[in-house]
Design a protein around this motif. Structure first.
Motif, short mmCIF file in Angstrom:
data_model
loop_
_atom_site.label_atom_id
_atom_site.label_comp_id
_atom_site.label_asym_id
_atom_site.label_seq_id
_atom_site.Cartn_x
_atom_site.Cartn_y
_atom_site.Cartn_z
N TRP A 11 -4.53 4.60 0.94
CA TRP A 11 -5.46 4.40 2.05
C TRP A 11 -6.39 3.22 1.78
O TRP A 11 -6.62 2.40 2.67
N ALA A 12 -6.90 3.13 0.55
CA ALA A 12 -7.83 2.03 0.21
C ALA A 12 -7.11 0.67 0.28
O ALA A 12 -7.69 -0.30 0.77
N MET A 13 -5.87 0.63 -0.17
CA MET A 13 -5.12 -0.63 -0.10
C MET A 13 -4.82 -1.01 1.35
O MET A 13 -4.85 -2.18 1.70
N ARG A 14 -4.56 -0.01 2.17
CA ARG A 14 -4.33 -0.28 3.60
C ARG A 14 -5.61 -0.83 4.23
O ARG A 14 -5.57 -1.77 5.03
N ALA A 15 -6.75 -0.23 3.86
CA ALA A 15 -8.03 -0.71 4.38
C ALA A 15 -8.34 -2.12 3.90
O ALA A 15 -9.02 -2.88 4.59
N ALA A 16 -7.81 -2.48 2.73
CA ALA A 16 -8.03 -3.82 2.19
C ALA A 16 -7.07 -4.85 2.79
O ALA A 16 -7.13 -6.03 2.44
N GLY A 17 -6.18 -4.40 3.67
CA GLY A 17 -5.28 -5.35 4.34
C GLY A 17 -3.89 -5.44 3.75
O GLY A 17 -3.13 -6.33 4.13
N LEU A 18 -3.53 -4.55 2.84
CA LEU A 18 -2.22 -4.60 2.22
C LEU A 18 -1.22 -3.65 2.86
O LEU A 18 -0.11 -3.47 2.38
N ALA A 75 0.83 -1.21 0.00
CA ALA A 75 0.00 0.00 0.00
C ALA A 75 0.86 1.26 0.00
O ALA A 75 0.59 2.21 -0.75
#
Length: 79
Positions: A53-60, A11
């Motif tokens: 941010w979206a990738m972090r929220a997806a667990g990456l 991310a």
């Protein structure tokens, strides 16, 4: 600091690369005196943050620290 894994995630790398491309685009259009292209580049910079941010929220991204791990990291940062 070597014990931390700050920023070494998919991310983080993806968000920074997209933002860097946006800065390059905005810089090139600023030199060419093209305001529309400059603002398009700035939108790409913001998009990099949103993607990260979206990738972090997806667990990456960086995993959340547990209670004892968080205390150790805080104590290590103070010394």
């Amino acid at each position: 600091m070597a014990g931390s894994n700050h920023g070494h995630t998919t991310a983080a790398w993806t968000g920074v690369i997209i933002a860097f491309i946006g800065f390059c685009v905005a810089g090139a259009f600023m030199v060419m005196a093209n305001p529309l292209g400059f603002w398009a580049g700035m939108i790409v910079v913001v998009l990099g943050g949103v993607v990260g941010w979206a990738m972090r929220a997806a667990g990456l991204g960086q995993p959340k620290a547990t209670g004892t791990q968080q205390v150790r990291e805080t104590a290590g940062a103070q010394s």
